[in-house]
Design an enzyme around this catalytic site. Structure first.
Site, PDB file in Angstrom:
ATOM      1  N   GLU A 114       0.795  -1.222   0.000  1.00 48.38           N
ATOM      2  CA  GLU A 114       0.000   0.000   0.000  1.00 48.38           C
ATOM      3  C   GLU A 114       0.832   1.280   0.000  1.00 48.38           C
ATOM      4  O   GLU A 114       0.452   2.255  -0.625  1.00 48.38           O
ATOM      5  CB  GLU A 114      -0.943   0.013   1.221  1.00 48.38           C
ATOM      6  N   SER A 492     -54.284 -26.202  34.409  1.00 43.13           N
ATOM      7  CA  SER A 492     -54.282 -26.494  35.846  1.00 43.13           C
ATOM      8  C   SER A 492     -53.037 -26.013  36.569  1.00 43.13           C
ATOM      9  O   SER A 492     -53.005 -26.003  37.800  1.00 43.13           O
ATOM     10  CB  SER A 492     -54.443 -27.999  36.058  1.00 43.13           C
TER      11      SER A 492
END
Length: 913
Positions: A114, A492
């Protein structure tokens, strides 16, 4: 000789014609002067124009000094209770590193490809610009880039990717400013943390974790070169999308490193010969996805989406990875087993009847067809698709990826079919369960994907921490979290709140209540509750009625104690869903969420103290500073004696009641719980607990279809609960319910209440017990359990013992699991608990054929027959116990006020130790 007194006319220089003067040198000087003038003028105009452009373009440049407070967007990470990362939220997946954490091999690779003059230039590499310009002219295309690493950084932070002269000039100006203000290591570090590297990763550390599953310090030379080649075009050089391009780009980086003198020829050749070596770590939240999603929603409501996805919070959750895996496996296996009971639904599809198209455009055949789940290695327990290629009278041939295996009748026995031709046809695509995978051998059995759903919730009793949450069969298929969002009738299992209120009013588990036909007036006419078996047992004890889940006694009981009182008690239990104030409420005719129902059950093993459920322990910022410490709300719901009695009664439900199939399991571990089944068998529940954890299970269809005849909670939900608890309790210390034995005689009731300091409940109803004005629970103290004295894993004989409140407080103060020293705070809102107002649920259907009934216009009172004295079920109230007094004269309210006062003292000790 000329006379000097007279001038000579028409004198010409030699070489002139006709006596004219020589003007050429003057003209040349004049032209040169004009050229110089115009050149200087043009230069002045150019310099002025350039200066003007610099002034104009720099006037709106961002301030580079902003980088001094550089704080990039970072991932918010979630941690389990052991510190393991379980998920993350981010728009940009980034992990910040310092310069010292960046390995030299990666720095050399990046700079070689780079910006090899990074260490010497001042933000702009003039030599590189000239070289790139000449190359572009010679090749008549943009062959080389000339941006330095600093220019790229300025573009990342401040500019857009557009290609224009204005943007390029601004980029240069910013790069020069950055170079003047920051050092080279600082610039490289910012670049390393900011650069985009594809697939949502930003920065080299995040990319190393994603592509290779390792940290920067562990990167090899080929891996570093691969990462260094990605910034140019992350998508074009992605090793996932374009591995060939990625390999070429990596080798180009290696050659640049060699040319730059960073590696030797031998190192370059070895690195070029290495494969890509990817070990992809997906960012998907596949660990406890329902739990992680619930955490995300909670965080976004509290802090906002921007903070959650960009500010790098560190979220320490309550999740236990082992418990989560056990819960997921138990639910998946349970749903498969239940689904198979309803029969074989046939193949998913047949590729010969409806041929799919291949990516190349052709039609798939038995030889060319592929499935996505064939790409990964097979392991025992995996569910994979198989393609039926042949069907013979005794076997069927199935292709599973590269394997071909025979399936015999024993492998599909659950379908109740014996011939392969009745189940398979060539071209069928079916789901199979891998039983064994060794070498080239693969053994499978027929399976099918369940079409019903379920949910599991696991909560730590002492702290209220959610240890596991499974909101459905498959998160990728349905993100609807049935553990916290689905409101379903609980059947229940709601009866526990009715019986708790009855005990609060001084009733005993050995009081009797009539199980006989009864009717009540309602807005829609006469309503007559009936029992599950359509039978009536006459006078039964409360203990037996709850264990056997008798409906009629429950309705009589709620009519006796009052619906409003039961609803108020439910609010103390932490239930916030809408409860319809009618008698069918006793049978679970209102909708609850699994999280609030399970959390409410933790009150019983916690000696009547409810600790609100929470999924987050604390939140810190990226630097570790505490942002929030989540402290759950603690509520005193029941006196300790009542809670211990309820534990004993719920143990009986497993010992001899509706959950008796877990009796053998209860002989090994101390557990208690309650089943729940709704009308038409559309919902199946089981919620049970040990002394340390509570687990709730729900199973049903999203569209409220029936599960099928006799598909009740004990058959559908209880096995899932047992599978989870049997594994979860293996690694826990030996536990027991020392103050909650299985009940066999009324004297145990008095002992339990006396041990908890709540004997006044009996005194109010004529029982001979101690002081009637003290319901304070004793301070925490260690006690040794006495000898056992009851069948099927009974608890030891009751001895005075400490309330579990001390254990709860120790856990929340920091002496228990995941405890942290922090001030008491209001807990976060637990998502999915508060339900919108909705219409009243349908009333419980009356029995089809009940015996002759008495019409009772008002709520009935309890039937209290005489004492039998045999100490078994069916005995009446405690000896000499008069009828219960009116609620307004009861001392229970005073007892609760004392208990709450004690709770406030404990809270003050937590805040001010």
């Amino acid at each position: 000789m000329a006379d000097p007194r007279f001038p000579t006319k028409n004198r010409v220089s030699p070489g002139s014609r006709g006596g004219e003067p020589a003007a050429a040198p003057i003209l040349s000087r004049r032209i040169f002067g004009q050229l110089v003038f115009f050149t200087l003028l043009l230069l002045s105009i150019g310099v002025g124009a350039l200066g003007g452009m610099i002034f104009v373009y720099s006037s709106d440049l961002p301030q580079v000094r902003q980088l001094e407070d550089y704080r990039p967007d970072v991932m918010t990470e979630l941690y389990a209770d052991d510190g393991t990362v379980i998920g993350s939220f981010a728009l940009e997946r980034r992990v910040i590193v310092t310069y010292s954490q960046i390995p030299k091999v990666l720095e050399d690779a990046v700079l070689s490809i780079e910006d090899r003059h990074f260490a010497s230039h001042w933000g702009v590499d003039v030599v590189r610009i000239l070289r790139a310009g000449s190359t572009d002219l010679l090749e008549w295309r943009k062959a080389q880039g000339a941006s330095t690493l600093t220019q790229q950084l300025s573009r990342m932070f401040f500019l857009t990717p557009e290609k224009s002269f204005r943007r390029k000039l601004q980029e240069i100006l910013l790069a020069i400013q950055i170079e003047r203000r920051f050092t080279k290591p600082q610039i490289f570090t910012m670049y390393s943390n900011e650069v985009s590297l594809g697939h949502g990763t930003f920065g080299f550390e995040a990319a190393a974790e994603f592509y290779f599953g390792k940290h920067l310090s562990e990167l090899t030379l080929p891996e570093a070169a691969l990462l260094a080649g990605l910034p140019k075009t992350p998508t074009a050089y992605s090793p996932l999308l374009h591995p060939d391009r990625a390999l070429q780009r990596r080798n180009q980086v290696l050659l640049a490193m060699l040319d730059n003198g960073r590696i030797t020829k031998a190192q370059c050749e070895r690195a070029k010969a290495a494969p890509l070596g990817l070990h992809i770590q997906r960012w998907d939240n596949n660990t406890a996805p329902y739990f992680v999603e619930e955490v995300r929603q909670l965080l976004e409501r509290k802090y906002g989406p921007e903070t959650v996805h960009e500010k790098g919070l560190r979220v320490y959750t309550t999740l236990n990875l082992r418990a989560q895996r056990l819960a997921e496996n138990a639910l998946m296996q349970g749903l498969h087993n239940d689904d198979k009971r309803r029969g074989w639904r046939g193949p998913e599809k047949n590729i010969l009847k409806d041929p799919p198209r291949l990516p190349g455009g052709g039609v798939a055949t038995l030889e060319t067809y592929t499935e996505p789940d064939w790409k990964k290695p097979f392991e025992a327990g995996d569910s994979v698709h198989g393609l039926v290629t042949q069907v013979k009278p005794d076997w069927a041939l199935v292709r599973v990826g590269a394997f071909t295996t025979r399936v015999v009748p024993a492998d599909f026995a659950w379908t109740k079919k014996t011939r392969p031709g009745d189940v398979f046809s060539p071209g069928d695509l079916d789901l199979f369960l891998v039983k064994e995978a060794k070498g080239k051998a693969l053994r499978v059995t027929l399976d099918q994907r369940p079409d019903l759903q379920g949910a599991v919730m696991v909560i730590d009793n002492a702290t209220g921490s959610v240890k596991a949450m499974v909101g459905g069969y498959d998160f990728n298929e349905s993100k609807y979290n049935r553990a916290v969002q689905a409101e379903r009738q609980v059947g229940s299992s709601f009866k526990v709140y009715v019986y708790s209120q009855a005990l609060l009013e001084g009733m005993s588990p050995f009081n009797t209540i009539l199980d006989a036909p009864v009717s009540f007036p309602s807005s829609s006419g006469i309503w007559s509750p009936h029992n599950y078996d359509d039978k009536f047992e006459g006078p039964v004890t409360l203990l037996h009625a709850l264990a056997e889940s008798r409906n009629v006694p429950a309705v009589r009981l709620i009519a006796r104690v009052g619906v409003d009182k039961v609803i108020k008690l439910c609010r103390k239990f932490g239930i916030t869903s809408r409860l319809v104030p009618n008698l069918p409420l006793a049978l679970g005719a209102s909708d609850l969420t699994l999280v609030e129902h399970t959390s409410a059950f933790t009150t019983f093993p916690d000696d009547g103290v409810h600790v609100a459920p929470h999924i987050i322990e604390q939140v810190t910022n990226y630097d570790g500073a505490v942002v929030d410490a989540f402290r759950p709300e603690i509520t005193d719901v029941l006196p300790a004696g009542v809670a211990r009695l309820m534990v004993s009664m719920l143990r009986e439900a497993i010992n001899s009641g509706t959950a008796v199939r877990a009796k053998a399991f209860a002989a090994k571990y101390p557990v208690a719980g309650k089943t729940g089944t709704t009308n038409d068998f559309s919902d199946a529940w089981f919620i049970g607990f040990s002394p340390s954890i509570t687990c709730g299970v729900w199973v049903g269809f999203d569209d409220h279809r029936t599960l099928g005849p006799k598909e009740e909670g004990a058959r559908v939900a209880l096995p899932i609960w047992m599978d989870f608890m049997s594994e979860a309790l293996k690694t826990r210390p030996v536990e027991d319910f020392p103050q909650s034995p299985l009940l066999t005689n009324p004297d145990q009731v008095k002992q339990i209440l006396a041990s908890a300091g709540t004997q006044t409940l009996l005194a109010e109803h004529g029982a001979s017990a101690g002081s009637s004005d003290s319901t304070q629970r004793p301070p925490a103290a260690a006690t040794a359990p006495a000898a056992a004295a009851a069948p099927s894993h009974p608890g030891p004989a009751v001895a005075p013992a400490a309330s579990r409140r001390g254990v709860i407080v120790d856990s929340l103060e920091g002496n228990g699991p995941r405890g942290m020293e922090r001030p008491l705070q209001q807990p976060p809102e637990f998502p999915g608990v508060v339900a919108p107002e909705r219409g009243a649920p349908p009333e419980v259907k009356p029995a089809k054929a009940d015996p002759p009934q008495e019409i009772i216009p008002a709520p009935p009172s309890l039937t209290l027959p005489s004492v039998t004295g045999d100490g078994q079920q069916g005995i009446a109230p405690l000896p000499d116990a008069p009828p219960p007094p009116a609620p307004e004269k009861s001392r229970v309210a005073s007892a609760l006020r004392h208990a709450k006062r004690g709770l406030r003292h404990i809270g003050e000790k937590i805040v001010h130790p």
